[in-house]
Design a protein around this motif. Structure first.
Motif, mmCIF file in Angstrom:
data_model
loop_
_atom_site.group_PDB
_atom_site.id
_atom_site.type_symbol
_atom_site.label_atom_id
_atom_site.label_comp_id
_atom_site.label_asym_id
_atom_site.label_seq_id
_atom_site.Cartn_x
_atom_site.Cartn_y
_atom_site.Cartn_z
ATOM 1 N N LEU A 40 -29.324 -59.575 -9.282
ATOM 2 C CA LEU A 40 -29.920 -58.884 -10.430
ATOM 3 C C LEU A 40 -29.213 -59.230 -11.737
ATOM 4 N N THR A 41 -28.311 -60.202 -11.695
ATOM 5 C CA THR A 41 -27.544 -60.580 -12.883
ATOM 6 C C THR A 41 -27.843 -62.030 -13.252
ATOM 7 N N ASN A 42 -27.278 -62.456 -14.382
ATOM 8 C CA ASN A 42 -27.430 -63.859 -14.811
ATOM 9 C C ASN A 42 -26.196 -64.674 -14.444
ATOM 10 N N SER A 43 -25.566 -64.364 -13.324
ATOM 11 C CA SER A 43 -24.358 -65.062 -12.884
ATOM 12 C C SER A 43 -24.643 -66.546 -12.700
ATOM 13 N N ARG A 44 -23.687 -67.353 -13.137
ATOM 14 C CA ARG A 44 -23.812 -68.793 -12.970
ATOM 15 C C ARG A 44 -22.632 -69.316 -12.158
ATOM 16 N N MET A 45 -21.630 -69.891 -12.793
ATOM 17 C CA MET A 45 -20.494 -70.410 -12.032
ATOM 18 C C MET A 45 -19.627 -69.286 -11.480
ATOM 19 N N LEU A 46 -19.470 -68.205 -12.258
ATOM 20 C CA LEU A 46 -18.675 -67.064 -11.847
ATOM 21 C C LEU A 46 -19.546 -65.807 -11.922
ATOM 22 N N PRO A 47 -19.207 -64.776 -11.130
ATOM 23 C CA PRO A 47 -19.998 -63.550 -11.195
ATOM 24 C C PRO A 47 -19.995 -62.940 -12.593
ATOM 25 N N SER A 48 -21.156 -62.496 -13.006
ATOM 26 C CA SER A 48 -21.324 -61.807 -14.282
ATOM 27 C C SER A 48 -22.190 -60.585 -14.034
ATOM 28 N N TYR A 49 -21.857 -59.509 -14.708
ATOM 29 C CA TYR A 49 -22.564 -58.265 -14.457
ATOM 30 C C TYR A 49 -23.445 -57.875 -15.640
ATOM 31 N N TYR A 100 -27.949 -73.681 -0.713
ATOM 32 C CA TYR A 100 -26.667 -74.364 -0.891
ATOM 33 C C TYR A 100 -26.749 -75.502 -1.913
ATOM 34 N N THR A 101 -27.741 -76.380 -1.745
ATOM 35 C CA THR A 101 -27.785 -77.590 -2.555
ATOM 36 C C THR A 101 -28.353 -77.369 -3.951
ATOM 37 N N HIS A 102 -29.261 -76.404 -4.106
ATOM 38 C CA HIS A 102 -29.954 -76.252 -5.374
ATOM 39 C C HIS A 102 -29.442 -75.086 -6.220
ATOM 40 N N THR A 103 -28.643 -74.228 -5.623
ATOM 41 C CA THR A 103 -28.198 -73.044 -6.377
ATOM 42 C C THR A 103 -26.688 -72.959 -6.444
ATOM 43 N N PHE A 104 -26.031 -72.679 -5.332
ATOM 44 C CA PHE A 104 -24.592 -72.463 -5.375
ATOM 45 C C PHE A 104 -23.830 -73.725 -5.773
ATOM 46 N N SER A 105 -24.265 -74.885 -5.295
ATOM 47 C CA SER A 105 -23.559 -76.119 -5.666
ATOM 48 C C SER A 105 -23.842 -76.537 -7.103
ATOM 49 N N ARG A 106 -24.816 -75.897 -7.746
ATOM 50 C CA ARG A 106 -25.137 -76.193 -9.141
ATOM 51 C C ARG A 106 -24.816 -75.014 -10.059
ATOM 52 N N ALA A 107 -23.892 -74.193 -9.609
ATOM 53 C CA ALA A 107 -23.428 -73.062 -10.421
ATOM 54 C C ALA A 107 -24.578 -72.139 -10.813
ATOM 55 N N GLN A 108 -25.382 -71.773 -9.824
ATOM 56 C CA GLN A 108 -26.489 -70.840 -10.024
ATOM 57 C C GLN A 108 -26.321 -69.682 -9.031
ATOM 58 N N ILE A 109 -25.244 -68.914 -9.217
ATOM 59 C CA ILE A 109 -24.925 -67.868 -8.250
ATOM 60 C C ILE A 109 -26.019 -66.809 -8.204
ATOM 61 N N GLY A 110 -26.522 -66.424 -9.356
ATOM 62 C CA GLY A 110 -27.568 -65.395 -9.379
ATOM 63 C C GLY A 110 -28.819 -65.833 -8.646
ATOM 64 N N LEU A 111 -29.256 -67.079 -8.887
ATOM 65 C CA LEU A 111 -30.443 -67.598 -8.213
ATOM 66 C C LEU A 111 -30.189 -67.754 -6.722
ATOM 67 N N GLY A 112 -28.998 -68.226 -6.375
ATOM 68 C CA GLY A 112 -28.663 -68.356 -4.961
ATOM 69 C C GLY A 112 -28.616 -67.017 -4.252
ATOM 70 N N SER A 113 -28.106 -65.999 -4.935
ATOM 71 C CA SER A 113 -28.076 -64.659 -4.340
ATOM 72 C C SER A 113 -29.489 -64.131 -4.111
ATOM 73 N N ALA A 114 -30.396 -64.423 -5.040
ATOM 74 C CA ALA A 114 -31.791 -64.000 -4.864
ATOM 75 C C ALA A 114 -32.408 -64.677 -3.647
#
Length: 309
Positions: free
Chosen positions: A55-64, A268-282
């Protein structure tokens, strides 16, 4: 009065607990407590944290900085996610159906008390002892057009033979099905064979006395008794299909292009490895939803059966 006090004395004494009795009551809870706390924190706690990050815009690091369900909207607009989801439906459907079919057939054959049953059971079950990485690498060699089955058959003189599914974007997803079915069908066989050996022989003898043929006995009598085994097998296989990652990475790497992407590899390949933590979490939460969509009906049927049983 004395009789009253005397009669009440044992009841009062029964309420007193010795230290050893209290320790005996609390010892199981003390032993289980650490694993319970670890499960609550590292399983359910992290699941909740993943949902918060989605539910956040987290990218490389968690953001609230909460943005609501915007990440889910982005995910729904992502073409690669839809390719991965479609592949999961194709792969998961064929994987579950073929494993069930082959597992049931092999279990019925072995249930005929054939010779060398133990050796055959071991041969069929052995692939499950391998990791999906090993399975993926071996089948990658076998399906490689220049090294595997195609090259071998062409070497026998059939020069027009072609089996290049591994490099064909439209057929590559079926190579995952072949490798996964080869590995898991023996496990399903073991489940159904154990179930078949648990069916009461008197039921089978009664059906034979009524003149029922062997296929009809298995279809009409035996298989309905194995409904719990069927539910368990479907749940396990669907769970394997949804979380499939290592087999894809070892066999196709998600390719050609991203033609064999599954939600786990996409995450893994399209979100977390590309610093898209928020999208990967979704995407992870949607995968969890897929697991729950299978698990909840299974638990409902299981609990309902026990209630009415």
């Amino acid at each position: 009065m004395s009789s009253t006090s005397t009669a009440g004395a044992p009841r009062h004494g029964a309420l007193r607990r010795t230290p050893s009795g209290l320790l005996q009551d609390w010892l199981p809870r003390i032993v289980v407590a650490p694993s319970l706390v670890v499960s609550l924190v590292f399983v359910y706690g992290f699941m909740l944290w993943t949902f918060v990050l989605s539910l956040t815009n987290s990218r490389m690091l968690p953001s609230y900085d909460f943005i609501g369900f915007a990440q889910y909207a982005r995910l729904m607009e992502n073409e690669r996610w839809w390719v991965a989801s479609t592949n999961l439906v194709v792969f998961g459907g064929l994987f579950v159906a073929l494993c069930l079919f082959l597992g049931v057939v092999l279990a019925i054959l072995l249930d005929q008390r054939i010779r060398q049953e133990g050796a055959l059971r071991t041969i069929y079950l052995y692939p499950m002892a391998l990791s999906f990485i090993v399975t993926g690498v071996v089948w990658k060699w076998l399906l490689n057009p220049s090294l595997g089955i195609e090259a071998m058959v062409q070497g026998w003189g059939f020069e027009t033979f072609s089996f290049d599914w591994l490099v064909d974007p439209n057929m590559a997803i079926y190579t995952l099905v072949i490798a996964a079915v080869w590995q898991a069908s023996g496990f399903v066989m073991a489940l159904f064979l154990a179930g078949l050996r648990g069916v009461d022989d008197s039921i089978l003898k009664a059906a034979q006395l009524d003149g029922a043929s062997l296929p009809r006995i298995y279809w009409r009598v035996v298989m309905p008794c194995l409904r719990p085994v069927l539910f368990s097998a479907v749940m396990i296989l669907a769970h394997i299909a949804i979380k499939s990652f290592d087999l894809v990475m070892a066999l196709t790497g998600g390719g050609p292009g991203y033609a064999t992407d599954l939600p786990a590899t996409f995450m893994y390949t399209h979100t977390f490895s590309r610093a898209q933590i928020g999208l990967g979490s979704a995407s992870a939460m949607l995968m969890l939803g897929g697991v729950l969509a299978i698990l909840i009906p299974y638990l409902y049927c299981e609990l309902r059966g026990r209630k009415h049983g």
